[in-house]
Structures are given as structure tokens and as C-alpha cells.
Design a protein around this motif. Structure first.
Motif, PDB file in Angstrom:
ATOM      1  N   ALA A 163       0.825  -1.210   0.000  1.00 31.60           N
ATOM      2  CA  ALA A 163       0.000   0.000   0.000  1.00 31.60           C
ATOM      3  C   ALA A 163       0.858   1.257   0.000  1.00 31.60           C
ATOM      4  O   ALA A 163       0.339   2.365  -0.027  1.00 31.60           O
ATOM      5  N   ARG A 187       1.931  -5.864  -4.864  1.00 38.74           N
ATOM      6  CA  ARG A 187       0.470  -5.834  -4.828  1.00 38.74           C
ATOM      7  C   ARG A 187      -0.127  -7.118  -5.407  1.00 38.74           C
ATOM      8  O   ARG A 187      -1.110  -7.633  -4.902  1.00 38.74           O
ATOM      9  N   TYR A 238       0.416  -9.908  -2.760  1.00 37.94           N
ATOM     10  CA  TYR A 238      -0.534  -9.785  -1.655  1.00 37.94           C
ATOM     11  C   TYR A 238      -1.971  -9.963  -2.136  1.00 37.94           C
ATOM     12  O   TYR A 238      -2.837 -10.416  -1.385  1.00 37.94           O
ATOM     13  N   VAL A 262      -6.249 -12.030  -0.967  1.00 42.08           N
ATOM     14  CA  VAL A 262      -7.656 -11.635  -1.025  1.00 42.08           C
ATOM     15  C   VAL A 262      -8.435 -12.596  -1.913  1.00 42.08           C
ATOM     16  O   VAL A 262      -9.506 -13.082  -1.539  1.00 42.08           O
ATOM     17  N   SER A 279     -16.537  -3.546   1.690  1.00 44.44           N
ATOM     18  CA  SER A 279     -15.555  -4.173   2.572  1.00 44.44           C
ATOM     19  C   SER A 279     -15.463  -5.622   2.167  1.00 44.44           C
ATOM     20  O   SER A 279     -16.283  -6.113   1.392  1.00 44.44           O
ATOM     21  N   SER A 285     -14.181  -5.518  -7.977  1.00 39.37           N
ATOM     22  CA  SER A 285     -13.082  -4.583  -7.695  1.00 39.37           C
ATOM     23  C   SER A 285     -12.754  -3.779  -8.942  1.00 39.37           C
ATOM     24  O   SER A 285     -12.548  -2.574  -8.880  1.00 39.37           O
ATOM     25  N   ILE A 311     -14.002  -4.357  -3.076  1.00 40.27           N
ATOM     26  CA  ILE A 311     -13.156  -4.092  -1.916  1.00 40.27           C
ATOM     27  C   ILE A 311     -12.453  -2.734  -2.095  1.00 40.27           C
ATOM     28  O   ILE A 311     -12.039  -2.397  -3.197  1.00 40.27           O
ATOM     29  N   GLU A 325      -7.588   0.829  -1.869  1.00 41.32           N
ATOM     30  CA  GLU A 325      -6.213   0.776  -1.367  1.00 41.32           C
ATOM     31  C   GLU A 325      -5.786  -0.660  -1.050  1.00 41.32           C
ATOM     32  O   GLU A 325      -4.609  -0.977  -1.024  1.00 41.32           O
ATOM     33  N   THR A 326      -6.766  -1.550  -0.826  1.00 41.60           N
ATOM     34  CA  THR A 326      -6.437  -2.956  -0.566  1.00 41.60           C
ATOM     35  C   THR A 326      -5.884  -3.581  -1.847  1.00 41.60           C
ATOM     36  O   THR A 326      -6.468  -3.421  -2.902  1.00 41.60           O
ATOM     37  N   THR A 381      -5.875  -6.011  -4.369  1.00 42.78           N
ATOM     38  CA  THR A 381      -6.536  -7.184  -4.943  1.00 42.78           C
ATOM     39  C   THR A 381      -6.269  -7.112  -6.436  1.00 42.78           C
ATOM     40  O   THR A 381      -5.998  -6.034  -6.968  1.00 42.78           O
TER      41      THR A 381
END
Lengths: 284, 313
Positions: free
Chosen positions: A33, A76, A79, A83, A142, A220, A226, A229-230, A232
Motif C-alpha cells: 500500500a 500488490r 498480496y 484476497v 468491505s 473490484s 473491496i 487501497e487494498t 486485490t
């Protein structure tokens, strides 16, 4: 045996993705992030020398480039696997569990069947992605909302499957015998009906998992999933949309990972279906 | 047969009723005052009061549903406070691109998938069969937007054969319309082709070993007439069924494809409405798409009586 090969290939790809997701912090990633204005829109393989406070110089390599906020796409993407897998597995488990309970009850209790199946028909008349989008719009974006929004369209498909299995099982002589012996309903369902639903349910859950991963990415990507900034895969691609012509890597890399993951889960499902349910494999 | 048609028509009523309740409940499930939500962020308190009055929000929920449904059935989907138009106007203005995209995709997909499926079944077990099936699994797995961007990159940016994005109404010239329809249609068709080809292959395989196919061959008929006249005709029911069911995929895909290619259709409207929390529009679009899906599958059911005269309900 091409069927087992399909399971093997699917499982291997999936194992790699799972490993990537679990080991994300140890794979040379940076904070996914972290915004770095100096390093915006770097192409894949670009390098940058960073000087730390104590004067030592380190060279950073952006294997997959950076996005328009200077975030490292490689980190990203790595990570992002977390998700996708969390969404896929949770949606598969939750919708299988809910669908199993409703399906068994509807298949076994005649009076419930009609009402439940009409509701399921209605739910299935709304195209899945559309229903998910509409549900997501109801509350703040969320992870939990997204999972719930994908679960609801999937439930009727599981219910239908379980119910059809139960309807054929309930006429079997051994179920009739158990009933004649006075077995209470919960025992009857748990001992004789439930085990027969396991194999088709596992296969269905695999396909639900694949479709959930895709739908999450789509939500997304459209900006309704989501929070952006997360990290995915869908979010990375959504971010890369605007500058796609100049920097296609923002869409390319997460796209490859997404496709490979869904492909692996689908192959696993195809193979499992043929192994667990030979009747269907002869037809398909 | 008329009894069957009548029964099938009647059976769609409970389905649409459930969809209507669902869509109605959508707004009531959100936290807060539905009137305030419908009016949007920039509404005055008079606006909110007017909406509350119009929707009868002070009355019992069943009565509210009846009022709401009554308006919908008259074609009154309410007003979009975000787009400053009635929802009905908004939808009418967006129908053409979506319809064009869906029809082009449908033709493209069926014209590609059915021959592919037949050939795969005909050459069962060969590399052709494995290739087609492999592509089918692949088509299920690659997300619509990844295909879309890959095609844009290749054909519109690198090769510059086709425009990158956008839509041109049919009325402004067929050439420009078609040019801009090619990539979105291919994009959207991929998953649909995967689905139809798979079922076609399975269905054709099932028929392939039937006695009448052996008879047709035995009387000296060539492979092509056997496949088309005897095999495909008898394999048609599952194929047509899945084309109908696949419309759900198509509708989901339209939403994404229109966003990728900046096509101002109903799919794009859906996303914009959700982003703007424009609930009357979201409700209307969900209802509309679901109704289209139900009607198409009703039509599919009705074709059974023509495709297979043995089917009598």
C-alpha cells in the motif's frame, strides 16, 4: 489418465498460488500500500537506487513495474493472491454450508420444498454479477460485504443440486427402512442423506470458488468491490485502466495471475467431478 | 401444446414476483430512510418529503409494495435524482448499445461454438477434441476484462486495425458501428463460446451412437449430412437450453464489457448508478435484466415443442 492429469495440473498451480499468498512477506515484497511519488509509472524491470538514512545504497527492482501512485505492482500482485483465495474459499464454504442445509430440508420436507424452490428460482432469475453488484451497493464496500454479495447468488445453485440428490436418495430402500425403524428425522438426514450429498457438493464448491474469485475481481475492477487501497487483482487492474495504453503491465500481470488461479480451480473441479461422479463424466 | 404454453407462462409469474419482492426489499434492507436514500446527497428536505409522500412510506410495508409494484407495471420506475431524469427515459436512451452488443455476441458465439462442439465430438479423443475442450476451460477462466484489454492492446494499439473504445449508433453509419462492435463482441463471446461448445460436444456425443445415426450412415449418407441433419437436430434441445441459460453470463458480461470499451449502454448505467448510489436506477436495471432473462428462457422452453415434437407437457 487425462482426468487425473487435470487434477494434478490444477492442484499444482493452486499450490504455488497458495504458497505465494502465505509467504507474501518473504518473497521480496515491499509494503503493497506504500505510495511512492518518485517512482510512479515505472515499467517492469525498472531499477531505482535508494539511499537509506545511514548512507547505504540499495537498488530496488520493480519486477512488474509500479502503478500511477508509485506502488510496487509485484508486491500488490503477491498480496492480492491472499484476497482472491480468501474470497474464493470463504464463498465456497459459506454457500455450500447454507445451500446444504436449505437443500436437505427442502428435499426432505415436502411442505417446505415448494416455497423454498420458488424463492430460489426467483434468486436465480437475477444474473449473478448483477445481483452481486446491487447487493454491494447497499452497504459500505468491505471484504465482508463482497463475500456476502457473492454468496447470495451462489446459494440457489447449491440448493438445487443438494435437493436433487436428496430427492433421489429419499426413495432408496435403506432410507425407507431407517424410517420404518423409527429413526428420528435429524438422525435420518445426518446418517443416510448427508453422506450422499458430499461428493457432488465438493465438486460444486470448487466451481463456486472459481466463479467467486472471478466475480470479486470484476467487482473490484468496476470500482464497486473491496476498497481500492487494498491490494486485490481487480483493484490493481482498475487502477491501471486509465493509463492502460501507456502502461499495460498494470493489467497484464494481475490478469495472468487471476486467469491462472481460476483455471487451476476449474481444472481441479473438472477432474474431481470425473473422479467422484463417473456418471456425469460419461456424459460430458 | 397451448396448455403447455399457458402453463409455462403462468410459471413465470411467481418467479417474477419473487424478483420484484427481492428488488423492493433491496432498498428497505439498507440502513436509513429510503426516501433520503432515493433523493440522493443533494436533496432538500422538501424533496425527501415529496418522495416519502409519493412512495407512501408512512404506510404498512405490504401496502408500500403494492404501490411500488403498481407504478412499475405502469412503466413508472421513479426518478433518478443523480441523472436528473426519469429512470424510464434513462433506460430507453441506453438500450440500443446493449442490445446491439448482445445480439452481435449471440450470433458470433453460436456461429462459432456449435461447429466447434460438433467437430470436437466428431473427432472425439483426438488433439482437435482436446484443443477445443482446453480452450473451453480457458474461456471459463480468463476474466472478461482481461480478454478485452488484451484484444484492445493487440488489435487497436499495436496493429491499429480497429478503434480502441467507444460506440457509434447504428443510425450514424453501419461501417463505424460494426468497427466498434467487433472487439467488444469477441470479448463477450469468449465465455459464451466456451459454455455452448462444451454442451454441444456432450450433447452430440450422446446422439452419435444412436441407431438412427448408424442407419443414416449405412444408407450411404456423407458425414456432413449425417452430422447436420441427424445428429445436430437431435442434439439441439440441450444446446438451445444452455444458450438460454447462458444469457445470465451474457448480462453479467455486458456490465463489464461496456465498462472496458466505454460503451454507453445499460451495463455502464448499472455501474454508474451503483457508484452514485442511485437506487431507483439500480432497482429498475436489475428488474429489467431479470425480466429479459426470464422471458428468453421462457422462449427457449417454448422452442422445445418445435425442436422435439416428442416433448409434450
Amino acid at each position: 489418465m487425462p482426468r487425473q492429469r487435470s487434477v494434478l495440473i490444477g492442484a499444482s498451480i493452486l499450490a504455488v498460488i497458495v504458497a505465494i499468498a502465505l509467504l507474501a512477506p518473504y518473497l521480496g515484497t515491499r509494503d503493497p500500500a506504500r505510495i511512492d511519488p518518485v517512482a510512479r509509472n515505472k515499467r517492469p524491470g525498472a531499477e531505482r537506487v535508494v539511499r537509506a538514512d545511514d548512507g547505504t545504497r540499495t537498488t530496488l527492482t520493480y519486477w512488474m513495474g509500479t502503478d500511477s501512485l508509485g506502488r510496487d505492482v509485484y508486491s500488490r500482485v503477491v498480496y492480492g493472491a491472499r484476497v482472491s483465495l480468501v474470497v474464493g474459499v470463504s464463498v465456497a464454504l459459506i454457500s455450500a454450508a447454507i445451500g446444504l442445509v436449505i437443500g436437505i430440508l427442502a428435499g426432505y420436507l415436502r411442505w417446505l420444498d415448494n416455497v423454498v424452490m420458488r424463492i430460489m428460482d426467483g434468486l436465480m432469475a437475477v444474473p449473478a454479477i448483477l445481483l452481486a453488484i446491487a447487493l454491494v451497493s447497499l452497504s459500505k464496500a468491505s471484504l465482508r460485504t463482497v463475500i456476502l454479495a457473492i454468496v447470495i447468488p451462489e446459494v440457489p445453485r447449491v440448493v438445487r443440486l443438494v435437493r436433487s440428490v436428496v430427492l433421489s436418495i429419499r426413495e432408496e430402500p435403506y432410507v425407507e427402512a431407517a424410517r420404518a425403524l423409527g429413526a428420528p428425522l435429524p438422525l435420518l438426514l445426518a446418517r443416510h442423506v448427508l453422506p450422499n450429498t458430499v461428493a457432488p457438493l465438493i465438486v460444486q464448491a470448487t466451481f463456486v470458488c472459481a466463479s467467486a474469485i472471478l466475480v470479486e475481481a470484476i467487482l473490484s475492477f468496476l470500482g464497486v468491490g473491496i476498497p481500492p487501497e487494498t491490494p486485490t487483482w481487480g483493484n490493481i487492474m482498475a487502477e491501471g485502466r486509465a493509463l492502460f495504453r501507456l502502461f499495460p503491465h498494470n493489467i497484464l500481470f494481475p490478469g495472468i495471475f487471476l486467469a491462472a488461479t481460476v483455471l487451476a480451480v476449474n481444472m481441479l473441479g473438472d477432474g474431481l467431478r470425473d473422479t467422484l461422479d463417473p456418471r456425469v463424466s460419461r456424459r460430458l | 401444446m397451448f396448455g403447455y404454453i399457458a402453463r409455462r407462462l403462468l410459471a413465470t409469474i411467481p418467479v417474477m414476483a419473487v424478483v420484484a419482492v427481492l428488488v423492493f426489499m433491496l432498498l428497505r434492507l439498507t440502513a436509513g430512510d429510503p426516501a433520503a436514500i432515493i433523493a440522493g446527497d443533494n436533496a432538500t428536505s422538501q424533496d425527501v418529503a415529496a418522495i416519502r409522500e409519493k412512495l407512501g412510506l408512512d404506510r404498512p410495508i405490504v401496502e408500500q409494495f403494492v404501490i411500488w409494484l403498481g407504478r412499475i407495471l405502469q412503466g413508472d420506475f421513479g426518478e433518478s435524482f443523480f441523472f436528473k431524469k426519469t429512470v424510464a427515459e434513462l433506460i430507453v436512451g441506453r438500450v440500443e448499445p446493449t442490445l446491439a452488443l448482445a445480439v452481435c455476441t449471440l450470433f458470433l458465439a453460436v456461429a462459432t461454438a456449435v461447429p466447434l462442439g460438433v467437430i470436437a465430438a466428431w473427432k472425439r479423443g483426438t488433439w482437435i477434441d482436446r484443443g477445443v475442450m482446453g480452450l473451453s476451460v480457458f474461456g471459463f477462466s480468463v476474466p472478461v476484462f482481461v480478454i478485452g484489454y488484451a484484444l484492445i492492446y493487440l488489435f487497436a494499439i499495436e496493429l491499429a486495425w480497429l478503434p480502441v473504445q467507444g460506440y457509434q449508433p447504428l443510425a450514424e453509419g453501419f461501417g463505424g458501428f460494426l468497427e466498434r462492435m467487433v472487439l467488444p463482441s469477441i470479448t463477450l463471446a469468449v465465455i459464451y463460446v466456451a459454455l455452448i461448445a462444451r454442451i454441444t460436444r456432450a450433447s452430440v456425443l450422446e446422439v452419435m451412437n444412436a441407431d438412427y445415426v448408424r442407419t443414416a450412415r449405412a444408407k450411404g449418407l456423407g458425414e456432413l449430412p449425417v452430422l447436420v441433419r441427424h445428429v445436430l437436430r437431435n442434439a439441439a434441445v440441450p444446446i438451445v437450453t444452455v444458450i438460454g441459460l447462458g444469457v445470465a453470463l451474457l448480462i453479467g458480461g455486458v456490465v463489464v464489457t461496456e465498462s472496458v470499451f466505454s460503451i454507453p449502454g445499460l451495463g455502464r448505467l448499472t455501474v454508474d448508478a451503483v457508484l452514485a448510489r442511485d437506487y431507483p436506477t439500480v432497482q429498475a436495471v436489475v428488474l429489467l435484466f431479470s425480466a429479459v432473462y426470464v422471458v428468453i428462457n421462457l422462449l427457449v422452453d417454448l422452442t422445445y415443442t418445435f425442436l422435439d415434437p416428442r416433448i409434450r407437457y
